[in-house]
Every structure is written in structure tokens, then in C-alpha cells.
Write a protein that holds these residues in place. Structure first.
Motif, PDB file in Angstrom:
ATOM      1  N   VAL A   1      14.104   7.572   4.336  1.00 23.01           N
ATOM      2  CA  VAL A   1      13.245   7.192   5.298  1.00 23.01           C
ATOM      3  C   VAL A   1      11.853   6.481   4.770  1.00 23.01           C
ATOM      4  O   VAL A   1      11.470   6.734   3.550  1.00 23.01           O
ATOM      5  N   TYR A   2      11.743   5.414   5.086  1.00 23.90           N
ATOM      6  CA  TYR A   2      10.473   4.539   4.560  1.00 23.90           C
ATOM      7  C   TYR A   2       9.204   4.343   5.676  1.00 23.90           C
ATOM      8  O   TYR A   2       9.527   4.249   6.782  1.00 23.90           O
ATOM      9  N   LYS A   3       8.012   4.684   5.098  1.00 21.49           N
ATOM     10  CA  LYS A   3       7.078   4.752   6.340  1.00 21.49           C
ATOM     11  C   LYS A   3       5.653   3.780   5.615  1.00 21.49           C
ATOM     12  O   LYS A   3       5.287   4.017   4.902  1.00 21.49           O
ATOM     13  N   PRO A   4       5.818   2.586   6.347  1.00 19.28           N
ATOM     14  CA  PRO A   4       4.996   1.493   6.071  1.00 19.28           C
ATOM     15  C   PRO A   4       3.386   2.128   6.312  1.00 19.28           C
ATOM     16  O   PRO A   4       3.203   2.854   7.477  1.00 19.28           O
ATOM     17  N   LYS A   5       2.349   1.728   5.658  1.00 16.74           N
ATOM     18  CA  LYS A   5       1.160   2.272   6.025  1.00 16.74           C
ATOM     19  C   LYS A   5       0.329   1.689   6.896  1.00 16.74           C
ATOM     20  O   LYS A   5      -0.494   1.912   7.864  1.00 16.74           O
ATOM     21  N   ARG A   6       0.553   0.074   7.042  1.00 18.03           N
ATOM     22  CA  ARG A   6      -0.113  -0.843   8.068  1.00 18.03           C
ATOM     23  C   ARG A   6       0.532  -0.624   9.448  1.00 18.03           C
ATOM     24  O   ARG A   6       1.915  -0.595   9.337  1.00 18.03           O
ATOM     25  N   GLU A   7      -0.307  -0.857  10.377  1.00 21.84           N
ATOM     26  CA  GLU A   7       0.507  -0.868  11.781  1.00 21.84           C
ATOM     27  C   GLU A   7       1.135  -2.350  12.112  1.00 21.84           C
ATOM     28  O   GLU A   7       0.421  -3.197  11.530  1.00 21.84           O
ATOM     29  N   PHE A   8       2.245  -2.082  12.609  1.00 24.73           N
ATOM     30  CA  PHE A   8       2.788  -3.672  13.070  1.00 24.73           C
ATOM     31  C   PHE A   8       1.837  -4.168  13.979  1.00 24.73           C
ATOM     32  O   PHE A   8       1.452  -3.749  15.168  1.00 24.73           O
ATOM     33  N   ASP A   9       1.366  -5.469  13.972  1.00 26.67           N
ATOM     34  CA  ASP A   9       0.885  -6.182  14.711  1.00 26.67           C
ATOM     35  C   ASP A   9       1.188  -6.186  16.328  1.00 26.67           C
ATOM     36  O   ASP A   9       0.037  -5.649  17.244  1.00 26.67           O
TER      37      ASP A   9
ATOM     38  N   LYS B   1       0.729  -1.113  -0.067  1.00 24.49           N
ATOM     39  CA  LYS B   1      -0.037   0.012  -0.099  1.00 24.49           C
ATOM     40  C   LYS B   1       0.873   1.357  -0.076  1.00 24.49           C
ATOM     41  O   LYS B   1       0.336   2.293  -0.066  1.00 24.49           O
ATOM     42  N   ASN B   2       2.300   1.066   0.289  1.00 22.90           N
ATOM     43  CA  ASN B   2       3.086   2.387   0.279  1.00 22.90           C
ATOM     44  C   ASN B   2       3.173   2.763  -0.932  1.00 22.90           C
ATOM     45  O   ASN B   2       3.972   2.212  -1.849  1.00 22.90           O
TER      46      ASN B   2
END
Length: 860
Positions: free
Chosen positions: A157-165, A50-51
Motif C-alpha cells: 500500500v502506498y499513501k501519497p501525502k498531497r491531495e489529488f487536485d 513528501k512521502n
């Protein structure tokens, strides 16, 4: 470049570059392994599909890797709730790091990481569906063991969209026992089987990181109730200690920047690792004799550095100015000194310098406001404070207060720092900030408290400089500067005006504060009695219609009244948060707040956990209704003086008049771990995973039990569920169970606390102090205390020996007891009636009157 699929059945594998195979980690293990084994791309990257920024990110990594053909992996800064941990002193741009010494891949999912395909294949590793919870993490840990050199690009910098479980407190995994047991058993066994008896440091750190997540998600109030009882919990902690033996002491204490765990927490894990034996600590002077070092040892071979003494700050929690018997002024302070050095190995001092001399004052370790840290509802360690009084000179103008410690003959300078609390008045991040006291401005500069002689004109000029400094800050500080200016502009309007402020909750009234203000507002005392509540609350218009002075806690008017208030009656903590000062803004207003805070607890304190009863000593009085509460608050740990304990009774009891409607009331207390988040004023958000919790499942089984329902029908009773306000949004999950007998009531939707208490004939609670309110009306109580549903505080209240009813430990027991009471018309047993009579000071409806008069006598 437009992405395209590299395999039809792997729909999320996209190509951002002809050399890169991009893997989406949400795919099943078989698909991921097939892609690794069949791709003809020389590089594999792991990502969140999704990123939208992944093309730029991975193409930049590829360009950097091609400049350094000897590296096997590349990555930038991975931004989510926690960043990757690297050693100190890294360069600003590209750096080549040794995987064994300089970085840890296995501390999280490998999202945002790119690796050579042949390195992964040569390692012979892959994803494993058998690990329900740790498939990606185990792969990352194994992969880290195969990496020789890595390219780190701090500027990328890399910003994932989903939250880490694992970082989501309410993720369903954190409520499932398998998540915990797999980590302490299957995961270490697999790692050792695949990677050998001694794991690489990077893999050890990966294992440690996931262990920390398990503990973090069950810290203090966040206990998830994942184990059936205390023995099972202790078994898990013992097994966790065994698993931690795969992590060397050097790794345990070596990655604190990445894990964010403090030394006391790590020493607790070292204790678990040592089968609950206190770890051995060694203290040594440095070679140059200018500092002291603390080491943790385990056996004859393992030794790890814990901390130095000198960099430690001394944190000021409370700073008050009081008059001494000789007429001088005294700074009374409570300090936090976060060191793991045993307190009998050093002495802590504050030194007040003036007139060319230094006057030293030894700090004394105290139990006042001490508290304990728990994991999985089991005590881990205690925290303590230090007390010290520093007299100020009446004749010398320039005075400075500094801190130091004595370790043997070694004197070690320390810095004073300010906690973000209203109780210390100062901030140390703005040199323009100050606290105004008669004839002085007080500042915290370069680790010292400095008293600067100042006239009123000097202070006005300094205030302008402070506001200008705030206006150069972030948007919140700019707004705070505006409000500070407004405070001084409107201050003449409040001269000679007395304001008493009251609040229950921002979104709900009906508690002690409302009953107290209704009495106080009728008195001809010249005091402006104001009540704080959100205009969106259903109670706002009701209270306003009754002629009370109601203020919006989010308004300028509300804040100005709050900053000029003489007394603040608070049912919840922190005292200033609900009436209008956010925690983030408190540093900008801490020098202006000065109301005398009177505690009107929403509940009753049944525990010696002072973090609830008297946090940071910000209260000068507390209302109680029983000898039990008085004796508990009189314990020095709570920080109340005898004269500050007001034996008035609870104002809300004035409105609890028996009006029995043949209701059976279930009123369990809240569980912080089951909240879905927190909105304005502490309002709980819905938790979509609530039904997966044991808490829901046990209560659902009670309310759908045909024996209970039939007994209620036979005796003409209705069963009502009244969840704690902090659990109210989850009331909807019980609505499908509603029928002609059972109803779930949302306590935030216009239902009055006093009304439902009055109408009920029997209360079933677990640990909630609401049972004291109910017993005040001489009605029976039953306690449902299932070992599978632990609470997160240690109680001193002995429910079995001084409680007001029977204690049930299972759903079977509670159903049986409730049916027995209904069959006997819910009559209060003489045995428990005597306990209730002996418990309370009063049996009337004059609590508000007594409390009002006591506070009038206190403030004049």
C-alpha cells in the motif's frame, strides 16, 4: 539508504535505490523530460516526495519486478480518496496483469508507480507544459498505452501525502473553464494524434475517468458556475458528448468499481454521447433462463452489458407501523429499487409468509419523494420510489417479509436492505440489532424482514446482546453501546415526562425555533421545552440568561432528552443531526428515535425538489405562511398529507418589526461549491480560493462601483452585505472593500437575523427565500439573478410574475435599480404591495401562537 540529488537544478529528484530514478511530479515538464532522457537508472518511479515511506515501497516493487523480468511496470494499492480499479478475482499477493484487459493506469496521476526506463523512452512520450491542467494525466494515459505487462502487488500500500487536485471539490481548477474545455478538446486531440484513431482501452478509461471528475465536481449542489450562461453550458455538454465518443461503450460500463459511478449516471453519459438521444436498451433472459440481462447498444457494432437483474437489492427507505381500519397492523414502506430496467418491463412485489402461506403485495411506482440528478445545473435524470403496504397477521406469530420481481414469467428473488436513515428503524449489518414493536422484535436478516415474538424480558436480554456486539465494533460503536445502556438506565426518569425539542443551527439561534420556544415556554402546559445549541455559540448564554432550558447537542443529557422527546421542531435536515446524532451513529439509534418531527424551515421551499422539503418522509407536519407554500407542499411528491400542512405563519415573523435605519441589504443565497468544508453542526469553513470565483468577482464589482457608492452617500444610505450563514467565513474577503458606505456583516458573530431585517429599507437577493421574510414587512425587494451565477435547484417560484420586485440579470442592471430605489426613498411600489398582500395568510405577529396550538391539537 540516504537519498541524494541526481541533478542540482532538479531539487526534488531523489535516489532511493541505485537502480531507481525517483521523479517528483510537481516539477516543471522540462525538468521531468530531461530526467527521463538523461538518467542512467534502469527504472523510473513517480512519487510524492513528501512521502516518508517511499523507500520501503519502491524497493519492494523493485524486488518483485526482478522476479518477473517480462513485466514493464509495477505498482501496489494507491490510497487516497479513490483506489485504482482492477477486475474482480485478483489473487491476494503478486499478480501479473495484461495492461489492455486487466488494469488502467491512466485514471489518475502515476504516483506510486514504477516503470522500466527503456519502455518510457521507446514510447517517445513526455510531459507537456502546454497542458496547464492535464500535463501529468495525459502523460499517464500515453504511458499506459505503451505498457504490455504490469506487476500488481495488492499487499503493498502506498499513501501519497498531497491531495489529488481533481478530487478536491474546492480546488481552483474546478472553478476555471479551461479545466473543462481542455479535456473535451485538446486532450482527446492530442491522444488521438499521438496514439491513433482508436485509443487503447486503458487510455479510453483514463479519458473517461477525467471526464467523470468534471461531472462529479459539478453534481447537484456542487455546480461551480464555470460557464457564462445556459447556452455555453449546453455547448460544453454537447462537446463533452463528442469527446466521449472516443470511449467505447464497453469501457464506459466496464469500470464501475473504479469510478464509483452508478448505472443511471453512465446511461446519462451514453445519452450525451448519442447527442442527447436516449440510449437503446435491450433486455434478454440468460441462457439458462434464471435471470435477465440489460444491454446498452449504440449503432450496429457497439454493445455493452449494463446490469443483471438478480443481484439487485431493494432498499428500504421508510418503514412505519400503522393501524389499519380493521384493527390489524400494517407496515407502510417506501422502497428504492436501483435498476436501470425500464419499470414497465417488470413488476416488484413484497411477500409476507406466515401460517404456511405467502401473501403477495405489488409495489407501486410513485412520485412521492422523487428527485432529480443534475450536472452543471442541467437535469440529468429522475429517481423514483415504490410504495407498498404489508398487513401483518393478528393471529400468526412467525412472519417473514421478502422481495421478488417478475420479469415476464420469470420470478427473480431479491434481497431487502436498509438505508442508513432513521426512517426505516432497522439495520442489516448486525444480526443482534432489532426494532421493538408491541409483542415483537423486528429484524432484517439475510435480506428478509423477520418478526420474532418477544416479551419485555426477551427484549431486555436481546438489548444486552446487541450492546455486547457493538462493544466488539469500532470506537464509535463502543460509544454508542454506552449511550444505549444509558438510555435504558435513565428511561424511568423520563416516564410520564413530555419533552418538546427545538433547534435552529448548532452554532446560531434567532430563527423559527427560538421564536417558537419563547412563546411555548410561557405556557402552563406541563411540557419541558428544550433548546439545542452549541455552548461555544454566542447565542448560548443569551438564551440561557433568558431562563430557557438550553442543552448541549454534544452531551449525554442532550441525547437522552432527544431520544425521549415527543416532538422535535427542526429548521434543518436531517432532523436528528444537529441535536446530537451524527450520521455515522444513526444506525445505532434508529430504533429508539420516535419524536414527531415538525418542519420549521430556515428558508421557504420554492422548489419541487423533495430532497429539501421532505427528505425520507421523516416529518409529520410543516409550518407555512402562504397559499403558495401550502399548494406546493400539497403536491404528492412531497409526502405531506393535507392535515399535516399547518397554515400558521412563520414564528420568526413575530420578531420582524420595521425599524428602518436607511440600510440597503444585499443577502444572496449560498453556493455549496464555494464552501471550504463543513465543521460541527454544519458550520462552514473558510475557502481560500473564494476570491477566484465568479460569485465573489461579480459582487465585489458591485460593492466597489462608484456610481452605487455615490448614490448611497447622496441619499444617506448604508450598504450592508449579509452572506448566507453557510458562506459566512468568506465575509472577510469583502472586508477590504469596506468604507464609509459599505460594510460586510458576518451573520454568525452575534448579528441577529430579525434585527438586520428590521433595520433594512431595501433587500437585494438572488434566489434566497429570505425575500419572503423581508416582504412580510412590506419593504421592496430586487432580485439579482445573473446567468453566470446559477443556483443548483430548480425553482417553481416565478420571480418575474409573482415575485415582490424587479429581476436584474447583470451587475449594470442591479446597480441601476438600487440607485433608482434610493433616489425614491426606497418606497414600495403599489404593484408589488398588492402581490405581497395576496401572498401571505396573515399580517400580524402571532405565528408562534398558531403553530404551538396546532401542534398541541396534533399530539394531544
Amino acid at each position: 539508504m540516504n537519498p541524494r540529488r541526481i541533478a542540482r537544478k532538479v531539487k526534488h529528484f531523489v535516489l532511493v535505490n541505485k537502480d531507481i530514478c525517483l521523479l517528483e511530479l510537481s516539477e516543471d515538464a522540462a525538468s521531468l523530460n530531461e530526467a527521463i532522457s538523461t538518467t542512467n537508472r534502469p527504472y523510473i518511479a513517480f512519487t510524492d516526495v513528501k512521502n516518508s515511506d517511499k523507500d520501503r515501497y519502491f524497493n519492494r516493487l523493485l524486488a518483485e519486478m526482478k522476479k518477473h523480468p517480462d513485466v514493464d511496470m509495477a505498482g501496489g494499492i494507491l490510497v487516497s480518496k479513490r483506489a485504482l480499479s482492477f477486475q474482480e478475482g485478483l489473487p491476494e499477493e503478486t499478480a501479473i496483469l495484461d495492461s489492455e484487459k486487466d488494469f488502467s493506469l491512466g485514471i489518475r496521476y502515476p504516483e506510486g508507480i514504477m516503470c522500466k526506463t527503456d519502455v518510457i523512452r521507446a514510447a517517445g512520450i513526455g510531459f507537456d507544459d502546454a497542458f496547464t491542467y492535464y500535463r501529468d494525466e495525459v502523460f499517464a494515459m500515453e504511458l499506459s498505452s505503451a505498457i504490455e505487462k504490469r506487476l500488481y502487488v495488492p499487499s503493498l500500500v502506498y499513501k501519497p501525502k498531497r491531495e489529488f487536485d481533481e478530487l478536491f471539490m474546492n480546488n481552483p481548477r474546478t472553478h476555471q473553464p479551461g479545466w473543462y474545455w481542455e479535456l473535451v478538446h485538446e486532450v482527446p486531440e492530442k491522444l488521438h494524434a499521438d496514439l491513433g484513431k482508436v485509443l487503447k482501452r486503458s487510455v479510453q478509461h483514463g479519458l473517461l475517468y477525467h471526464m467523470l471528475l468534471c461531472f462529479d465536481t459539478n453534481e447537484n449542489a456542487h455546480v461551480k458556475m464555470v460557464f457564462e450562461d445556459v447556452p455555453e453550458t449546453l455547448k460544453y455538454l454537447d462537446d463533452a458528448g463528442t469527446a466521449l465518443r472516443s470511449v467505447g461503450l464497453a469501457v464506459l460500463f466496464g469500470r464501475r468499481r473504479g469510478t464509483k459511478w452508478t448505472n443511471p449516471k453512465l446511461l446519462y453519459l451514453a445519452k450525451l454521447r448519442n447527442k442527447n438521444k436516449d440510449p437503446k436498451l435491450e433486455m434478454k433472459l440468460t441462457d439458462d433462463g434464471t435471470d435477465a440481462m440489460l444491454y446498452c447498444t449504440y449503432g450496429s457494432k457497439q454493445r455493452a452489458f449494463v446490469q443483471r437483474f438478480s443481484p439487485t437489492n431493494v432498499y428500504v427507505q421508510n418503514l412505519n407501523l400503522e393501524a389499519a381500519e380493521d384493527g390489524a397492523s400494517v407496515f407502510k414502506m417506501h422502497l428504492r429499487f436501483p435498476t436501470c430496467f425500464p419499470s414497465d418491463s417488470f413488476k416488484l412485489f413484497l411477500s409476507c409468509a406466515y401460517g404456511g402461506e405467502a401473501h403477495d403485495y405489488e409495489c407501486v411506482e410513485t412520485k412521492v419523494l422523487s428527485s432529480c440528478r443534475t450536472y452543471f445545473d442541467q437535469k440529468a435524470y429522475d429517481t423514483v420510489l415504490w410504495d407498498v403496504d404489508v398487513p401483518l397477521s393478528r393471529t400468526v406469530e412467525d412472519q417473514k417479509i421478502s422481495a421478488y420481481a417478475m420479469y415476464g414469467d420469470l420470478r427473480i428473488p431479491l434481497k431487502l436492505a436498509m438505508l442508513n436513515k432513521s426512517t426505516n428503524r432497522l439495520r442489516d449489518d448486525y444480526e443482534e440489532a432489532f426494532w421493538s414493536i408491541p409483542s415483537y422484535m423486528v429484524k432484517c436478516l439475510e435480506g428478509k424482514i423477520v418478526l420474532i415474538p418477544a416479551t419485555e424480558e426477551d427484549k431486555l436480554a436481546a438489548e444486552e446482546l446487541y450492546c455486547q456486539a457493538l462493544e466488539r465494533g469500532n470506537e464509535y460503536e463502543v460509544e454508542c453501546a454506552r449511550l444505549r445502556r444509558l438510555y435504558f438506565e435513565t428511561k424511568p426518569q423520563f416516564e410520564g415526562k413530555r419533552i418538546w425539542a427545538y433547534f435552529d443551527k448548532a452554532f446560531k439561534a434567532g430563527d423559527n425555533a427560538e421564536f417558537l420556544i419563547r412563546y411555548a415556554a410561557q405556557q402552563d402546559d406541563g411540557i419541558d421545552h428544550v433548546f439545542y445549541i452549541d455552548p461555544e455559540s454566542a447565542d448560548y448564554q443569551r438564551i440561557k440568561r433568558d431562563g430557557l432550558h438550553v442543552l448541549n447537542p454534544k452531551s449525554d443529557e442532550g441525547l437522552m432528552h432527544l431520544l425521549n422527546a415527543e416532538v422535535l421542531f427542526a429548521t434543518h435536515v436531517p432532523a436528528y443531526r444537529i441535536p446530537g446524532i451524527k450520521d455515522r451513529d444513526m444506525p445505532c439509534f434508529k430504533d429508539l428515535v420516535g419524536a414527531k418531527n415538525i418542519r420549521l424551515y430556515h428558508g421557504f421551499t420554492l422548489t419541487h425538489d423533495c430532497s429539501y422539503s421532505q427528505p425520507f418522509m421523516d416529518s409529520c407536519g410543516v409550518a407555512v405562511s402562504s397559499r403558495y407554500e401550502h399548494e406546493l407542499y400539497a403536491d404528492p411528491v412531497h409526502g405531506f398529507k393535507e392535515e399535516e400542512i399547518i397554515d400558521s405563519g412563520m414564528p420568526r415573523h413575530d420578531g420582524v418589526l420595521p425599524n428602518n435605519q436607511r440600510w440597503i441589504l444585499f443577502a444572496p443565497t449560498w453556493r455549496p461549491a464555494l464552501r471550504g468544508g463543513v465543521g460541527f453542526g454544519g458550520r462552514t469553513l473558510y475557502n481560500e480560493h473564494f476570491r477566484e470565483s465568479r460569485y465573489y468577482q461579480r459582487y465585489h464589482s458591485i460593492f466597489t462601483d462608484e456610481r452605487l457608492l455615490e448614490c448611497a452617500r447622496r441619499n444617506g444610505y448604508k450598504i450592508k452585505l449579509y452572506l448566507h450563514p453557510r458562506m459566512a467565513p468568506m465575509t472577510v474577503d469583502f472586508e477590504p472593500d469596506q468604507n464609509d458606505v459599505f460594510e460586510a456583516i458576518d451573520c454568525t458573530q452575534g448579528t441577529e437575523y430579525a434585527d438586520i431585517m428590521s433595520k433594512s429599507d431595501l433587500m437585494i437577493t438572488d434566489y434566497s427565500s429570505v425575500m419572503i421574510d423581508f416582504a412580510y414587512s412590506r419593504k421592496p425587494v430586487v432580485y439579482y439573478q445573473d446567468p453566470a451565477l446559477p443556483y443548483w435547484r430548480y425553482f417553481d417560484f416565478d420571480y418575474k410574475n409573482i415575485g415582490f420586485g424587479e429581476v436584474a440579470a447583470s451587475t449594470e442592471e442591479v446597480i441601476k435599480l438600487v440607485c433608482e430605489y434610493m433616489d425614491n426613498n426606497c418606497a414600495l411600489k403599489d404593484f408589488y404591495r398588492k402581490r405581497i398582500d395576496d401572498f401571505f395568510f396573515y399580517d400580524d405577529r402571532n405565528g408562534a401562537k398558531r403553530l404551538y396550538e396546532a401542534v398541541r391539537n396534533m399530539v394531544g
